[in-house]
Write an enzyme that holds these catalytic residues in place. Structure first.
Site, PDB file in Angstrom:
ATOM      1  N   ARG A   1       0.809  -1.222   0.000  1.00  0.00           N
ATOM      2  CA  ARG A   1       0.000   0.000   0.000  1.00  0.00           C
ATOM      3  C   ARG A   1       0.840   1.269   0.000  1.00  0.00           C
ATOM      4  NH1 ARG A   1      -3.438  -1.522   5.181  1.00  0.00           N
ATOM      5  NH2 ARG A   1      -1.656  -2.896   5.494  1.00  0.00           N
TER       6      ARG A   1
ATOM      7  N   ARG B   1      30.604  25.013   2.330  1.00  0.00           N
ATOM      8  CA  ARG B   1      30.618  23.606   1.911  1.00  0.00           C
ATOM      9  C   ARG B   1      31.516  22.768   2.823  1.00  0.00           C
ATOM     10  NH1 ARG B   1      32.497  24.162  -3.956  1.00  0.00           N
ATOM     11  NH2 ARG B   1      32.545  21.897  -3.756  1.00  0.00           N
TER      12      ARG B   1
ATOM     13  N   ASN C   1      41.886  27.489  -7.462  1.00  0.00           N
ATOM     14  CA  ASN C   1      42.488  26.320  -6.799  1.00  0.00           C
ATOM     15  C   ASN C   1      42.567  25.096  -7.692  1.00  0.00           C
ATOM     16  OD1 ASN C   1      39.675  26.167  -6.790  1.00  0.00           O
ATOM     17  ND2 ASN C   1      39.643  24.830  -5.005  1.00  0.00           N
TER      18      ASN C   1
ATOM     19  N   GLY D   1       1.351 -14.073   7.951  1.00  0.00           N
ATOM     20  CA  GLY D   1       0.732 -13.342   9.056  1.00  0.00           C
ATOM     21  C   GLY D   1       1.695 -13.099  10.198  1.00  0.00           C
TER      22      GLY D   1
ATOM     23  N   ASN E   1       1.109   2.543   6.652  1.00  0.00           N
ATOM     24  CA  ASN E   1       0.697   1.624   5.589  1.00  0.00           C
ATOM     25  C   ASN E   1       0.606   2.345   4.252  1.00  0.00           C
ATOM     26  OD1 ASN E   1       0.382  -0.628   7.344  1.00  0.00           O
ATOM     27  ND2 ASN E   1      -1.531   0.269   8.063  1.00  0.00           N
TER      28      ASN E   1
ATOM     29  N   GLU F   1      -9.637  -8.356  14.413  1.00  0.00           N
ATOM     30  CA  GLU F   1      -9.165  -7.574  13.266  1.00  0.00           C
ATOM     31  C   GLU F   1     -10.357  -6.954  12.536  1.00  0.00           C
ATOM     32  OE1 GLU F   1      -5.899  -6.842  12.522  1.00  0.00           O
ATOM     33  OE2 GLU F   1      -5.667  -7.786  14.478  1.00  0.00           O
TER      34      GLU F   1
ATOM     35  N   ARG G   1      48.302  45.072 -12.371  1.00  0.00           N
ATOM     36  CA  ARG G   1      47.253  45.476 -13.293  1.00  0.00           C
ATOM     37  C   ARG G   1      47.847  46.423 -14.319  1.00  0.00           C
ATOM     38  NH1 ARG G   1      45.357  50.060  -9.355  1.00  0.00           N
ATOM     39  NH2 ARG G   1      44.708  48.627  -7.769  1.00  0.00           N
TER      40      ARG G   1
HETATM   41  C1  UD1 Z   1      -1.498  -5.329  12.739  1.00  0.00           C
HETATM   42  C2  UD1 Z   1      -2.352  -5.999  13.827  1.00  0.00           C
HETATM   43  C3  UD1 Z   1      -3.506  -5.061  14.209  1.00  0.00           C
HETATM   44  C4  UD1 Z   1      -2.951  -3.734  14.682  1.00  0.00           C
HETATM   45  C5  UD1 Z   1      -2.012  -3.128  13.623  1.00  0.00           C
HETATM   46  C6  UD1 Z   1      -1.304  -1.923  14.201  1.00  0.00           C
HETATM   47  C7  UD1 Z   1      -2.252  -8.414  13.393  1.00  0.00           C
HETATM   48  C8  UD1 Z   1      -2.976  -9.595  12.905  1.00  0.00           C
HETATM   49  N1  UD1 Z   1      -2.880  -7.253  13.338  1.00  0.00           N
HETATM   50  O1  UD1 Z   1      -2.318  -5.154  11.594  1.00  0.00           O
HETATM   51  O2  UD1 Z   1      -4.270  -5.654  15.259  1.00  0.00           O
HETATM   52  O3  UD1 Z   1      -4.024  -2.849  14.956  1.00  0.00           O
HETATM   53  O4  UD1 Z   1      -0.983  -4.081  13.234  1.00  0.00           O
HETATM   54  O5  UD1 Z   1      -0.537  -1.251  13.231  1.00  0.00           O
HETATM   55  O6  UD1 Z   1      -1.136  -8.557  13.851  1.00  0.00           O
HETATM   56  N2  UD1 Z   1       4.554  -8.758   9.069  1.00  0.00           N
HETATM   57  C9  UD1 Z   1       5.464  -9.778   8.976  1.00  0.00           C
HETATM   58  N3  UD1 Z   1       5.074 -10.963   8.476  1.00  0.00           N
HETATM   59  C10 UD1 Z   1       3.794 -11.187   8.043  1.00  0.00           C
HETATM   60  C11 UD1 Z   1       2.855 -10.135   8.136  1.00  0.00           C
HETATM   61  C12 UD1 Z   1       3.268  -8.942   8.676  1.00  0.00           C
HETATM   62  O7  UD1 Z   1       6.633  -9.627   9.347  1.00  0.00           O
HETATM   63  O8  UD1 Z   1       3.530 -12.308   7.586  1.00  0.00           O
HETATM   64  C13 UD1 Z   1       5.004  -7.485   9.652  1.00  0.00           C
HETATM   65  C14 UD1 Z   1       4.856  -6.298   8.707  1.00  0.00           C
HETATM   66  O9  UD1 Z   1       6.036  -6.097   7.987  1.00  0.00           O
HETATM   67  C15 UD1 Z   1       4.556  -5.155   9.668  1.00  0.00           C
HETATM   68  C16 UD1 Z   1       3.891  -5.819  10.855  1.00  0.00           C
HETATM   69  O10 UD1 Z   1       4.178  -7.196  10.758  1.00  0.00           O
HETATM   70  O11 UD1 Z   1       5.742  -4.525  10.127  1.00  0.00           O
HETATM   71  C17 UD1 Z   1       2.377  -5.610  10.882  1.00  0.00           C
HETATM   72  O12 UD1 Z   1       1.847  -6.148   9.688  1.00  0.00           O
HETATM   73  P1  UD1 Z   1       0.676  -5.405   8.893  1.00  0.00           P
HETATM   74  O13 UD1 Z   1       0.333  -6.208   7.713  1.00  0.00           O
HETATM   75  O14 UD1 Z   1       1.031  -3.998   8.693  1.00  0.00           O
HETATM   76  O15 UD1 Z   1      -0.499  -5.573   9.979  1.00  0.00           O
HETATM   77  P2  UD1 Z   1      -1.772  -4.665  10.135  1.00  0.00           P
HETATM   78  O16 UD1 Z   1      -2.774  -5.072   9.136  1.00  0.00           O
HETATM   79  O17 UD1 Z   1      -1.387  -3.249  10.182  1.00  0.00           O
HETATM   80 CA    CA Z   2       0.577  -1.990   9.809  1.00  0.00          CA
END
Ligand code: UD1
Ligand code: CA
Length: 468
Positions: A17, A339, A392, A87, A233, A164, A446
């Site tokens: 996003r 600089r 220079n 996730g 995001n 969620e 000069r």
């Molecule tokens: C998540 C939370 C939500 C919270 C929000 C706050 C969950 C299920 N939900 O949602 O409750 O309100 O953050 O900002 O956790 N990431 C991984 N591996 C994955 C998926 C995500 O490392 O498989 C990392 C992403 O890079 C990011 C973080 O986890 O830094 C959160 O992931 P994101 O997809 O942004 O979760 P949200 O939908 O924002």
């Molecule tokens: Ca997030």
């Protein structure tokens, strides 16, 4: 009592996003990247609370670039690889699978790479609460008037759970207390409850949030300031967090005695230091590792990058400093450009349209108008007239110019480097210095003036002449 903590930075997601070419953890944020913020704040939190522990980044999407960046900038961060982004719960499983050491810490702290405003203060507050109330786990929450996209905190009589957005009923969607994505849990509790999570939800993902349950010894701690937990995001949220970070920086500066004439138009990076009594006008950019002393004036339009400005100096309007050092009571500008390597001695004066590069000026030197000084040393109290140039560069190499103390260098003169002008010298206007000058000498080069009476009309063209 201090316990050991394994800290996990979730940085495996794609961040689609955000619509940037770089992976989300490396999205630009002020003078840094998003991922720098949680790493630095965690290090601060560990140091402040004397916590024994380790930082691990869970990486996945474009992991080579993310890893290379973190390795280059921090020596003590471990990595866990999440092959597929199934996730946040799956990310934690990848973390625990990455090494047995992860299981040895009393607590596990989880922070997202995309919430850069969270600071060591919030981490410390959660940590204290956890210990004081002997909880199994604590999640940071906040009130968000527009909670869309966030997990909602549903409080039970004891404990709580998180729903969620996608899985929420209309009733639950009305809840404005949301999950920030920052947690500290007992490692044993987390490992135990991670086993139970599944993908039976609208996203088909393993939700880390499912480890929080009603009836258990876990707590959501609601922080008053929503802007602290802003998540990035989208590009518009990136702008919002940069705004929040800058506001925090400026708030702290004002608290410490820096006067901002219109704080909404000052752009100051996180590592900048500014002393008490300093006044900063609007439309100023003070960036990188700049260090500004006490009672300094920074006028409108000034840009100061990676520079040092000592006490009582004045950076006048539209002056640009990069890698420069102004000693105390220097005045630079308006419209001066200093600089890298410009080191301007105390009480010196650099005027308008003057460019100085890699040069050391001693105390009380004046370069007041329209000059270029590069690769030079200028001694105490020397006055450089208008339009002086150190030549220079010979097209291949740069050469040095040395000018002694108490010299008077006339306007529209230049010195062809390498060349040395001694102390107490006088260079007449429009002179080109190509040979060294001993102390106390005078130089002029000069052509003698020839004046022919009445001859001007031969050269002065009138508009009417064209027609003939
Ligand atoms: C998540 C939370 C939500 C919270 C929000 C706050 C969950 C299920 N939900 O949602 O409750 O309100 O953050 O900002 O956790 N990431 C991984 N591996 C994955 C998926 C995500 O490392 O498989 C990392 C992403 O890079 C990011 C973080 O986890 O830094 C959160 O992931 P994101 O997809 O942004 O979760 P949200 O939908 O924002
Ligand atoms: Ca997030």
């Amino acid at each position: 009592m201090s316990l050991s903590i394994g800290a996990v930075i979730l940085a495996a997601g794609e961040g689609k996003r955000l619509k940037l070419k770089e992976p989300k953890p490396l999205a630009p944020c002020l003078d840094k990247k998003l991922v720098d913020f949680p790493i630095r704040e965690l290090q601060k939190f560990f140091n402040q609370n004397k916590i024994h522990g380790k930082l691990t980044a869970v990486i996945g999407h474009q992991r080579d670039i993310v890893r290379a960046y973190i390795e280059k900038n921090y020596s003590s961060v471990n990595f866990a690889i999440q092959e597929k982004q199934l996730g946040t719960g799956d990310a934690l499983r990848s973390y625990f699978q990455s090494s047995n050491e992860t299981l040895s810490y009393d607590y596990t702290l989880v922070i997202c790479a995309d919430t850069p405003v969270v600071s060591a203060d919030e981490l410390s507050a959660l940590h204290s609460l956890l210990l004081a109330e002997k909880l199994e786990g604590v999640a940071a929450s906040f009130i968000e008037k527009n909670p869309k996209g966030y997990g909602r905190i549903v409080r039970g009589v004891k404990g709580f759970h998180i729903v969620e957005e996608k899985d929420a009923t209309d009733e639950i969607r009305k809840i404005t207390e949301v999950n920030s994505g920052l947690y500290i849990l007992k490692t044993s509790y987390l490992v135990e409850h991670l086993k139970g999570i599944d993908t039976k939800n609208k996203s088909g993902e393993f939700y880390l949030t499912d480890v929080f349950k009603d009836g258990l010894n876990v707590k959501a701690h609601c922080f008053p300031e929503a802007s602290t937990f802003l998540g990035v995001n989208t590009l518009s949220q990136l702008e919002e967090v940069e705004h929040a970070l800058r506001n925090k920086i400026k708030f702290n500066l004002v608290e410490s005695g820096v006067r901002l004439i219109d704080s909404s138009h000052c752009y100051i990076d996180s590592e900048v230091e500014i002393g008490e009594g300093t006044v900063i006008y609007p439309n100023t950019f003070i960036t990188g590792r700049s260090k500004i002393g006490k009672n300094v004036t920074v006028e409108m339009g000034a840009q100061i990058k990676d520079s040092i400005v000592d006490d009582n100096a004045k950076v006048l309007a539209y002056t640009i400093l990069e890698g420069a050092h102004l000693h105390s009571q220097v005045t630079a500008g308006p419209f001066a450009r200093l600089r890298p390597g410009a080191d301007i001695g105390p009480e010196s004066k650099i005027g308008n349209f003057v460019e100085i590069k890699k040069s050391i000026l001693a105390k009380g030197v004046k370069v007041s108008h329209l000059s270029y000084v590069g690769d030079a040393f200028i001694g105490e109290e020397t006055n450089i007239g208008c339009g002086f140039i150190t030549c220079n560069y010979d097209g291949v190499n740069k050469h040095l110019t040395k000018i002694g103390k108490n010299c008077f260098i006339g306007s529209d003169s230049q010195s062809v480097a390498p060349v040395e002008i001694g102390d107490d010298c006088f260079v007449a206007s429009a002179t080109t210095i190509t040979k060294d000058m001993p102390n106390g000498s005078f130089a002029i080069s000069r052509g003698a003036q020839v004046t022919k009476e009445g001859m001007a009309k031969k050269f002065i063209k009138k508009k009417d002449d064209k027609k003939i």
